[in-house]
Design a protein around this motif. Structure first.
Motif, short mmCIF file in Angstrom:
data_model
loop_
_atom_site.label_atom_id
_atom_site.label_comp_id
_atom_site.label_asym_id
_atom_site.label_seq_id
_atom_site.Cartn_x
_atom_site.Cartn_y
_atom_site.Cartn_z
N VAL A 356 -110.75 -72.50 21.66
CA VAL A 356 -110.74 -72.50 20.20
C VAL A 356 -109.31 -72.21 19.74
O VAL A 356 -108.69 -71.23 20.17
CB VAL A 356 -111.69 -71.44 19.61
N ILE A 357 -108.79 -73.09 18.89
CA ILE A 357 -107.47 -72.90 18.30
C ILE A 357 -107.67 -72.30 16.91
O ILE A 357 -108.30 -72.91 16.05
CB ILE A 357 -106.69 -74.22 18.20
N HIS A 358 -107.15 -71.11 16.70
CA HIS A 358 -107.24 -70.45 15.40
C HIS A 358 -105.91 -70.61 14.68
O HIS A 358 -104.88 -70.17 15.18
CB HIS A 358 -107.55 -68.96 15.57
N ASP A 400 -109.02 -70.16 10.45
CA ASP A 400 -109.48 -68.83 10.06
C ASP A 400 -108.49 -67.72 10.40
O ASP A 400 -108.86 -66.56 10.49
CB ASP A 400 -110.83 -68.54 10.73
N SER A 401 -107.23 -68.13 10.61
CA SER A 401 -106.24 -67.12 10.99
C SER A 401 -104.89 -67.47 10.39
O SER A 401 -104.51 -68.64 10.35
CB SER A 401 -106.13 -67.03 12.52
N ALA A 402 -104.17 -66.44 9.95
CA ALA A 402 -102.85 -66.68 9.36
C ALA A 402 -101.85 -67.12 10.41
O ALA A 402 -100.94 -67.90 10.14
CB ALA A 402 -102.36 -65.41 8.66
N SER A 403 -101.99 -66.63 11.63
CA SER A 403 -101.09 -67.02 12.72
C SER A 403 -101.88 -67.73 13.81
O SER A 403 -103.07 -67.47 14.00
CB SER A 403 -100.41 -65.78 13.31
N LEU A 404 -101.21 -68.63 14.50
CA LEU A 404 -101.89 -69.43 15.52
C LEU A 404 -102.19 -68.59 16.76
O LEU A 404 -101.33 -67.85 17.25
CB LEU A 404 -101.04 -70.64 15.90
N SER A 405 -103.41 -68.74 17.26
CA SER A 405 -103.80 -68.09 18.51
C SER A 405 -104.79 -68.98 19.24
O SER A 405 -105.40 -69.87 18.64
CB SER A 405 -104.41 -66.71 18.25
N VAL A 406 -104.95 -68.71 20.51
CA VAL A 406 -105.81 -69.55 21.35
C VAL A 406 -106.83 -68.66 22.04
O VAL A 406 -106.47 -67.65 22.65
CB VAL A 406 -104.99 -70.32 22.41
N GLN A 407 -108.10 -69.07 21.95
CA GLN A 407 -109.18 -68.31 22.57
C GLN A 407 -109.87 -69.17 23.62
O GLN A 407 -110.24 -70.31 23.37
CB GLN A 407 -110.20 -67.88 21.50
N PRO A 412 -110.63 -62.58 24.25
CA PRO A 412 -109.94 -62.39 22.96
C PRO A 412 -108.87 -63.46 22.77
O PRO A 412 -108.27 -63.96 23.72
CB PRO A 412 -109.30 -60.99 23.12
N ALA A 413 -108.67 -63.85 21.51
CA ALA A 413 -107.63 -64.83 21.19
C ALA A 413 -106.26 -64.22 21.41
O ALA A 413 -106.02 -63.04 21.10
CB ALA A 413 -107.78 -65.29 19.74
#
Length: 540
Positions: A356-358, A400-407, A412-413
């Motif tokens: 999941v890319i946030h 759903d996130s202000a900064s990009l993260s990967v889960q 945890p992302a």
């Protein structure tokens, strides 16, 4: 010469054709095989060309650009149909497809002599696109001419079978291109092939050009065309009569949307997208993918002739419509099977892993293909998607996130880091890039055979059906325009569209909806509007 004399000559020729029909079909078909070989040799190497003619730094951009260049060969096919269709209806079938063959052969040889991106920079892909456009222009007038020529030499009760030898030429041209590429790959090192060996299939086409021209120069003009000209029934403006007459325009539209559109996406999905799918998504080696596709083509190709023959017995329309309907239903599960059997380890990993890319800006980035064509992927979200897509890792995007993260899964992302992300994916079962795919070869070949079989149902009777749909004075133009608008602008871009959708969505099967929808719509339109043409008199 009087009309009676020409008619007498035509009748005499018809008796002679009973003995020479095999020679005529062989000569026309062989020349068309070589021309399809020239056109498809680039398509067989498109994924490989992404490393030669486009800048490094964004693998997905290079692949899309290479596929778009393959599609560029289809852009001018309708214009080739217009230009050469007009000539074919004015000056004759034979003279016109001699010209198309010459243009095609010279353009193909020029690709083999073209310097790569490292030498010419952006001039290399620019010239490559120009040469692909020339190839498209040539093939736009070739196929319609060849199938018209053969049909006008055929007996009415054997026309489907006779023209199916022309229908088979596209697949044989692809088969020949794959065989030549495999021969080159196996006869030299990978380094030599990447350096200069890839040029051999292109430059070698000069020999095919000379042979094809020699064979076709021995053919005589179609007796139906000769009779039409002698009786003064020819059109002074074939293109104007094709598009300006409402009845003829309706025939063109029914031909495109009631048969050719479906045939085009089915053929190119089964013959070309399957090849890219095996190499870029399933991570098979080029040798593996080419070998399996060759086997599938060898098993499936005779059915072009079978369905051409069957259309002489039971009619053409419902074979074509059934093929489109079956394709709409079966394409998706067949590619699912190809994914499962083509790389079992990767399939197992994909079944139990979801990334999941946030990121807030990923949805906007996802809706634009601009970044995908950039030599360097600059937006971080694009970089993540390109990274995952190049490794066939499935993902979804959540804004759903202000900064990009990967889960990954239920972990945890974390912030995107290529090295750490790849290590985590490998630990969860993603096969290493160096690990060879271990396909279930018999099942892969069975799936590829099924894809080719579906194409044969639609394509086998197609030549006779289209020739019988159009009146003699615009036949070359009508057949060529319908074929090339459907194949050039609808089918030819199927691999590019499918790949772009996969890159944008992360769903390896998502791009197949293009084929499914068009095949389904074609089946519906064909069932309602497509006429049954079996046995029609071609002299009218």
């Amino acid at each position: 010469m009087s009309i009676q004399a020409i008619a007498s000559e035509t009748t005499s020729a018809s008796h002679h054709l009973d003995r020479d029909k095999k020679r005529i079909v062989f000569a026309a078909a062989l020349g068309t095989v070589f021309e399809w070989y020239d056109f498809f040799i680039y398509g067989s190497l498109a994924a490989f060309f992404s490393t030669l003619f486009f800048p490094k730094g964004n693998e997905t951009a290079a692949l899309l650009a290479a596929l778009a260049t393959f599609g560029a060969g289809f852009v001018l096919r309708p214009f080739g149909a217009v230009v050469f269709g007009r000539l074919g209806d004015l000056v004759g079938r034979k003279k016109t497809f001699l010209v198309t063959m010459l243009v095609m052969g010279l353009a193909t040889a020029a690709v083999g002599l073209l310097p790569t991106f490292e030498t010419l920079g952006w001039w290399a892909p620019t010239i490559l696109v120009g040469l692909r456009l020339l190839q498209g222009l040539a093939v736009g007038g070739e196929f319609g001419g060849a199938v018209t020529y053969v049909a006008e030499h055929s007996d009415s009760d054997k026309r489907g079978f006779t023209t199916s030898w022309i229908q088979i030429t596209a697949t044989l041209g692809l088969f020949l291109s794959l065989a030549v590429i495999l021969l080159c790959r196996y006869s030299m090192s990978a380094e030599s092939f990447a350096s200069w060996g890839w040029r051999i299939p292109f430059v070698g086409s000069i020999g095919l050009l000379v042979l094809s021209l020699y064979i076709r120069l021995k053919l005589h003009e179609s007796p139906v065309f000769q009779q039409m000209k002698a009786e003064g029934k020819g059109s002074k403006n074939p293109i104007g009569d094709t598009f300006g007459d409402p009845r003829n325009l309706r025939l063109v539209l029914v031909a495109i949307f009631g048969v050719v559109a479906g045939q085009a996406v089915i053929w190119y999905t089964g013959h070309f997208y399957s090849l890219y799918f095996m190499t870029t998504t399933l991570k098979m080696s080029h040798e593996q993918a080419n070998t399996y596709l060759l086997a599938g083509l060898a098993l499936g190709t005779p059915f072009f002739l079978f369905f051409g023959w069957l259309s002489d017995k039971i009619g053409r329309k419902w074979i074509v419509v059934t093929g489109c309907a079956l394709s709409a239903v079966l394409i998706m599960p067949l590619f699912q099977g190809l994914a499962t059997y083509g790389n079992p380890a990767l399939a197992e990993f994909r079944a139990r892993t979801l990334v999941v890319i946030h990121a807030n800006d990923c949805t906007e980035d996802q809706s634009s293909l601009g970044q995908l064509f950039s030599p360097q992927a600059t937006k971080e979200c694009t970089r993540v998607k390109a990274f995952l897509t190049s490794r066939a890792v499935p993902y979804v995007v959540k804004a759903d996130s202000a900064s990009l993260s990967v889960q990954i899964g239920d972990q945890p992302a974390v912030a995107f880091d290529e090295v750490k992300l790849l290590k985590t994916l490998n630990e969860r079962g993603l096969p290493s890039a160096k690990a060879a795919a271990e396909p279930n070869a018999p099942m892969v070949i069975a799936v590829l055979f099924a894809l080719v079989f579906l194409a044969t149902m639609v394509y086998g009777p197609l030549g006779a059906l289209l020739v019988e749909m159009f009146p003699v004075h615009i036949r070359y133009s009508g057949v060529s325009v319908a074929l090339q608008l459907g194949n050039g602008w609808i089918g030819g871009f199927a691999p590019f569209v499918a790949t772009a959708v996969v890159i944008a969505t992360g769903n390896i099967l998502g791009g197949l909806w293009y084929t499914v929808v068009i095949a389904g719509l074609t089946a519906i339109i064909g069932a309602i509007f497509l006429p049954e043409t079996r046995g029609r008199d071609l002299s009218t």
